[in-house]
Design a protein around this motif. Structure first.
Motif, PDB file in Angstrom:
ATOM      1  N   VAL A 133       1.091  -1.070   0.396  1.00 42.68           N
ATOM      2  CA  VAL A 133       0.341   0.097  -0.341  1.00 42.68           C
ATOM      3  C   VAL A 133       0.903   0.941   0.469  1.00 42.68           C
ATOM      4  O   VAL A 133       0.605   1.947  -0.911  1.00 42.68           O
ATOM      5  CB  VAL A 133      -0.844   0.015   1.280  1.00 42.68           C
ATOM      6  N   ALA A 134       1.772   1.252   0.433  1.00 35.28           N
ATOM      7  CA  ALA A 134       3.017   2.216   0.884  1.00 35.28           C
ATOM      8  C   ALA A 134       3.614   2.780  -0.636  1.00 35.28           C
ATOM      9  O   ALA A 134       3.628   4.179  -0.460  1.00 35.28           O
ATOM     10  CB  ALA A 134       3.898   2.046   1.797  1.00 35.28           C
ATOM     11  N   LYS A 135       3.681   1.985  -1.489  1.00 38.82           N
ATOM     12  CA  LYS A 135       4.058   2.072  -2.527  1.00 38.82           C
ATOM     13  C   LYS A 135       3.005   2.953  -3.758  1.00 38.82           C
ATOM     14  O   LYS A 135       3.278   4.236  -4.248  1.00 38.82           O
ATOM     15  CB  LYS A 135       4.651   1.056  -3.401  1.00 38.82           C
ATOM     16  N   ARG A 136       1.521   2.844  -3.267  1.00 39.43           N
ATOM     17  CA  ARG A 136       0.465   3.406  -4.504  1.00 39.43           C
ATOM     18  C   ARG A 136       0.412   4.342  -3.479  1.00 39.43           C
ATOM     19  O   ARG A 136      -0.826   5.369  -4.135  1.00 39.43           O
ATOM     20  CB  ARG A 136      -0.337   2.401  -4.192  1.00 39.43           C
ATOM     21  N   HIS A 137       0.482   4.728  -1.689  1.00 35.22           N
ATOM     22  CA  HIS A 137      -0.407   6.029  -1.204  1.00 35.22           C
ATOM     23  C   HIS A 137       0.806   6.282  -0.715  1.00 35.22           C
ATOM     24  O   HIS A 137       1.165   5.766   0.442  1.00 35.22           O
ATOM     25  CB  HIS A 137      -1.023   5.633  -1.016  1.00 35.22           C
ATOM     26  N   PRO A 138       1.813   7.558  -1.240  1.00 27.60           N
ATOM     27  CA  PRO A 138       3.030   7.644  -0.659  1.00 27.60           C
ATOM     28  C   PRO A 138       2.489   8.284   0.415  1.00 27.60           C
ATOM     29  O   PRO A 138       3.822   9.326   1.552  1.00 27.60           O
ATOM     30  CB  PRO A 138       3.302   8.919  -1.876  1.00 27.60           C
ATOM     31  N   ASP A 139       1.377   9.421   0.965  1.00 25.54           N
ATOM     32  CA  ASP A 139       1.258  10.594   1.451  1.00 25.54           C
ATOM     33  C   ASP A 139       0.897   9.158   3.043  1.00 25.54           C
ATOM     34  O   ASP A 139       0.481  10.361   4.147  1.00 25.54           O
ATOM     35  CB  ASP A 139      -0.163  11.290   1.307  1.00 25.54           C
ATOM     36  N   ALA A 140       0.498   8.251   3.138  1.00 26.66           N
ATOM     37  CA  ALA A 140       0.306   7.682   4.003  1.00 26.66           C
ATOM     38  C   ALA A 140       0.918   7.210   5.040  1.00 26.66           C
ATOM     39  O   ALA A 140       2.452   7.027   4.928  1.00 26.66           O
ATOM     40  CB  ALA A 140      -0.970   6.432   3.616  1.00 26.66           C
ATOM     41  N   LEU A 141       0.279   7.189   6.420  1.00 27.35           N
ATOM     42  CA  LEU A 141       1.200   6.801   7.666  1.00 27.35           C
ATOM     43  C   LEU A 141       0.566   5.278   8.131  1.00 27.35           C
ATOM     44  O   LEU A 141      -0.142   5.021   8.341  1.00 27.35           O
ATOM     45  CB  LEU A 141       1.388   8.086   8.379  1.00 27.35           C
ATOM     46  N   PHE A 142       1.970   4.640   8.237  1.00 29.50           N
ATOM     47  CA  PHE A 142       1.428   3.770   9.037  1.00 29.50           C
ATOM     48  C   PHE A 142       2.046   3.347  10.157  1.00 29.50           C
ATOM     49  O   PHE A 142       3.235   3.207  10.960  1.00 29.50           O
ATOM     50  CB  PHE A 142       2.124   2.146   7.840  1.00 29.50           C
ATOM     51  N   VAL A 143       1.254   2.592  11.068  1.00 24.27           N
ATOM     52  CA  VAL A 143       1.394   2.765  12.905  1.00 24.27           C
ATOM     53  C   VAL A 143       1.383   0.690  13.605  1.00 24.27           C
ATOM     54  O   VAL A 143      -0.192   1.463  13.477  1.00 24.27           O
ATOM     55  CB  VAL A 143       0.851   3.874  14.160  1.00 24.27           C
ATOM     56  N   PHE A 144       1.782   0.855  14.216  1.00 26.24           N
ATOM     57  CA  PHE A 144       2.746  -0.844  14.080  1.00 26.24           C
ATOM     58  C   PHE A 144       2.201  -0.831  15.901  1.00 26.24           C
ATOM     59  O   PHE A 144       3.488  -0.481  16.125  1.00 26.24           O
ATOM     60  CB  PHE A 144       2.763  -1.278  13.202  1.00 26.24           C
ATOM     61  N   VAL A 145       1.238  -1.056  16.699  1.00 29.86           N
ATOM     62  CA  VAL A 145       1.197  -0.958  18.119  1.00 29.86           C
ATOM     63  C   VAL A 145       1.742  -1.948  18.780  1.00 29.86           C
ATOM     64  O   VAL A 145       1.050  -3.125  17.759  1.00 29.86           O
ATOM     65  CB  VAL A 145       0.318   0.190  18.421  1.00 29.86           C
ATOM     66  N   GLY A 146       3.392  -2.510  19.583  1.00 30.80           N
ATOM     67  CA  GLY A 146       3.150  -3.142  19.729  1.00 30.80           C
ATOM     68  C   GLY A 146       4.394  -4.079  20.294  1.00 30.80           C
ATOM     69  O   GLY A 146       5.336  -3.087  19.797  1.00 30.80           O
ATOM     70  N   GLY A 147       4.398  -4.890  22.007  1.00 33.94           N
ATOM     71  CA  GLY A 147       6.212  -5.177  21.575  1.00 33.94           C
ATOM     72  C   GLY A 147       7.147  -5.971  20.973  1.00 33.94           C
ATOM     73  O   GLY A 147       6.253  -6.845  19.690  1.00 33.94           O
ATOM     74  N   ASP A 148       7.825  -6.127  21.452  1.00 34.28           N
ATOM     75  CA  ASP A 148       8.822  -7.040  20.678  1.00 34.28           C
ATOM     76  C   ASP A 148       8.428  -8.051  21.009  1.00 34.28           C
ATOM     77  O   ASP A 148       9.419  -9.299  20.620  1.00 34.28           O
ATOM     78  CB  ASP A 148      10.165  -6.568  20.294  1.00 34.28           C
ATOM     79  N   GLY A 149       8.174  -8.786  21.655  1.00 34.51           N
ATOM     80  CA  GLY A 149       8.043 -10.392  22.466  1.00 34.51           C
ATOM     81  C   GLY A 149       7.526 -11.428  21.695  1.00 34.51           C
ATOM     82  O   GLY A 149       6.676 -10.543  20.453  1.00 34.51           O
ATOM     83  N   VAL A 150       7.093 -12.741  21.934  1.00 40.32           N
ATOM     84  CA  VAL A 150       6.259 -13.147  21.505  1.00 40.32           C
ATOM     85  C   VAL A 150       5.071 -14.068  22.642  1.00 40.32           C
ATOM     86  O   VAL A 150       5.432 -14.832  23.579  1.00 40.32           O
ATOM     87  CB  VAL A 150       6.779 -14.325  20.864  1.00 40.32           C
ATOM     88  N   SER A 151       4.032 -13.785  22.752  1.00 40.47           N
ATOM     89  CA  SER A 151       2.956 -13.789  23.481  1.00 40.47           C
ATOM     90  C   SER A 151       2.334 -14.820  23.151  1.00 40.47           C
ATOM     91  O   SER A 151       1.893 -15.958  24.349  1.00 40.47           O
ATOM     92  CB  SER A 151       1.326 -12.810  23.455  1.00 40.47           C
ATOM     93  N   TYR A 152       2.069 -15.447  21.844  1.00 38.26           N
ATOM     94  CA  TYR A 152       1.509 -16.535  21.444  1.00 38.26           C
ATOM     95  C   TYR A 152       3.023 -17.377  20.529  1.00 38.26           C
ATOM     96  O   TYR A 152       3.340 -16.587  19.422  1.00 38.26           O
ATOM     97  CB  TYR A 152       0.528 -16.924  20.795  1.00 38.26           C
ATOM     98  N   GLY A 153       2.633 -18.497  20.296  1.00 35.34           N
ATOM     99  CA  GLY A 153       3.211 -19.605  19.254  1.00 35.34           C
ATOM    100  C   GLY A 153       5.092 -19.470  19.102  1.00 35.34           C
ATOM    101  O   GLY A 153       5.532 -19.571  20.770  1.00 35.34           O
ATOM    102  N   ALA A 154       5.696 -19.015  18.172  1.00 40.47           N
ATOM    103  CA  ALA A 154       7.306 -19.140  18.715  1.00 40.47           C
ATOM    104  C   ALA A 154       7.645 -18.809  17.917  1.00 40.47           C
ATOM    105  O   ALA A 154       6.903 -17.222  17.398  1.00 40.47           O
ATOM    106  CB  ALA A 154       7.639 -20.803  17.320  1.00 40.47           C
ATOM    107  N   PRO A 155       8.781 -18.111  17.865  1.00 39.55           N
ATOM    108  CA  PRO A 155      10.008 -16.650  17.752  1.00 39.55           C
ATOM    109  C   PRO A 155      10.712 -16.889  16.562  1.00 39.55           C
ATOM    110  O   PRO A 155      10.679 -18.340  15.922  1.00 39.55           O
ATOM    111  CB  PRO A 155      11.186 -16.839  19.057  1.00 39.55           C
ATOM    112  N   PRO A 156      10.910 -15.724  15.782  1.00 38.18           N
ATOM    113  CA  PRO A 156      11.151 -16.440  14.107  1.00 38.18           C
ATOM    114  C   PRO A 156      12.538 -17.585  14.524  1.00 38.18           C
ATOM    115  O   PRO A 156      13.425 -17.216  15.160  1.00 38.18           O
ATOM    116  CB  PRO A 156      10.958 -14.184  13.942  1.00 38.18           C
ATOM    117  N   PRO A 157      12.792 -17.678  12.890  1.00 42.47           N
ATOM    118  CA  PRO A 157      14.218 -18.039  12.743  1.00 42.47           C
ATOM    119  C   PRO A 157      15.523 -17.536  13.013  1.00 42.47           C
ATOM    120  O   PRO A 157      15.156 -16.690  13.026  1.00 42.47           O
ATOM    121  CB  PRO A 157      14.315 -18.315  11.305  1.00 42.47           C
ATOM    122  N   GLY A 158      16.140 -18.215  14.054  1.00 41.61           N
ATOM    123  CA  GLY A 158      17.572 -17.659  15.349  1.00 41.61           C
ATOM    124  C   GLY A 158      16.987 -17.103  15.678  1.00 41.61           C
ATOM    125  O   GLY A 158      18.514 -15.876  16.514  1.00 41.61           O
ATOM    126  N   GLY A 159      15.810 -17.332  16.435  1.00 37.61           N
ATOM    127  CA  GLY A 159      14.962 -15.947  17.572  1.00 37.61           C
ATOM    128  C   GLY A 159      15.185 -14.260  17.124  1.00 37.61           C
ATOM    129  O   GLY A 159      15.356 -13.939  15.703  1.00 37.61           O
TER     130      GLY A 159
END
Length: 417
Positions: A240-266
């Motif tokens: 979407v960012a490529k199509r809408h150069p004025d848009a802002l994206f806000v991702f709220v949340g911690g860097d931990g893992v509440s559910y599931g597994a961590p990414p490959p390599g931690g």
């Protein structure tokens, strides 16, 4: 009336009900390991925290978690036994059944009615496990999940009834227990979480954000991880960012893992995914965990709010976003299907289809006025089904029913639908 709550982490899901009870002159006690918040005129009794699941050569495989739950149950039971010896027997006990704390309360206080908060019954199919295409639960996983439900099954067999926050979460429990589980959400304070056309939010760099200036796409989760669709949301946002150069994206949340597994390599899923995505850093904000008041402001100025989830527990945040008048673009999974009807009070897209998600977001950015009816309908959904005052009234009905027949296994039917 003396109501005792049981939860490992504090009042949590019981906070609003506990506050209401205390404010209306009732005695409230919390039996817990840790305290998430202090509520005036309530008493907190902490029991000793048990160390996490442990296994040894003398223990059968996968018994570490059930053993941990049993040890927690013993601590809670000892706490109630001590309170009873001091003449402080509650009139009713309400507690989360997922971690074993409620397992032995009826053995210590057999004549005190007890209600269980039935949040999630683990299954090897039909819910979160096996949902991802590459997740194929093996025999060992199935055994582990069956044992993880041990405390819940033992508790349900003993207590007087229970309640789940949504119909779908209730449906996961075995049929023989389901009839005694009502449906009652904790509720959303729609007086606090409400639309506000004048809302704004000041960023640490000094920028002030307002609704539509610039267009803002929001995403909120406890942690940025696959269970809540963070990889799909981030990939779609990059498109979407490529199509809408004025848009802002806000991702709220911690860097931990509440559910599931961590990414490959931690490490964090955010860092792992950003390595392979070309996104403009100045338009993608990752503020981490933010105060509740900031979340409200984000929802109020959001042009589109993404909420994706595995078939798992429904987050409070999506209902709060709807209450604020945000356009919710959600995953077409069971928890969201219970709340959203696509094209009526929000939009639903296939969980793993990032192109469909990107198209939905782009549509909202191109013609935000087109979705004003959906925003209003989303707000009405929360007002009609999840308004805090109504949910507290339903919870009070549950308490009254339980106390009407102490020691029985009566059917409790209270629906949030």
């Amino acid at each position: 009336m003396h109501v005792a709550f049981v939860h490992r982490r504090g009042f949590c899901q019981f906070a609003a009900l506990a506050s209401h009870l205390a404010q209306t002159g009732n005695e409230v006690t919390l039996v817990t390991e840790t305290v998430d918040q202090r509520i005036p005129a309530t008493r907190v009794v902490r029991h000793r925290a048990e160390p996490g699941p442990q296994a040894n050569s003398q223990m059968a495989r996968h018994l570490g978690v059930p053993d941990h739950h049993v040890r927690i149950g013993h601590r809670v039971a000892e706490t109630f036994d001590a309170l009873a010896r001091q003449g402080q027997v509650p009139d009713v006990i309400v507690g989360h059944i997922g971690w074993g704390g409620m397992t032995f309360v009826k053995d210590v206080l057999p004549n005190v009615p007890a209600l269980g908060y039935c949040e999630f019954f683990y299954r090897s199919d039909g819910a979160d496990i096996g949902f991802a295409p590459d997740d194929k639960p093996d025999q060992d996983t199935r055994k582990r999940l069956r044992l993880r439900n041990m405390a819940q099954l033992l508790t349900l067999d003993a207590i007087d009834g229970g309640f789940s926050p949504t119909q779908w979460q209730r449906s996961l429990y075995p049929a023989e227990h389901r009839a005694r589980i009502g449906v009652c959400h904790e509720g959303v304070d729609t007086r606090v979480f409400r639309p506000d056309p004048s809302a704004s939010l000041k960023l640490p760099d000094g920028r002030v954000l307002k609704a539509g200036d610039p267009p803002i796409v929001t995403f909120v989760a406890r942690d940025l991880e696959p269970y809540r669709g963070f990889p799909q949301a981030l990939e779609a946002a990059a498109k979407v960012a490529k199509r809408h150069p004025d848009a802002l994206f806000v991702f709220v949340g911690g860097d931990g893992v509440s559910y599931g597994a961590p990414p490959p390599g931690g490490g964090s899923w955010k860092d792992y995914l950003l390595q392979s995505l070309d996104i403009p850093a100045d338009r993608f904000l990752f503020p981490g965990v933010v105060p509740h008041g900031v979340l409200k402001q984000l929802f109020q100025i959001s042009t589109a709010h993404i909420y994706l989830t595995y078939p798992f527990v429904l987050s409070w945040s999506v209902l709060e976003a709807m209450a604020c008048g945000a356009l919710v673009i959600g995953s077409d999974t069971a928890p969201m299907q219970e709340v959203l009807s696509s094209g009526r009070n929000g939009l639903l897209v296939p969980f793993f289809d990032t192109d469909a998600l990107a198209e939905a977001i782009s549509g909202a950015l191109q013609q935000p006025e087109k979705y004003s009816d959906l925003r209003a309908a989303g707000r009405r959904t929360v007002e009609q089904r999840f308004r805090l005052g109504d949910c507290i009234a339903r919870q009070m009905t549950l308490l009254d029913k339980a106390m009407g027949t102490p020691g029985s296994t009566q059917i409790l039917r209270v629906s949030s639908a």
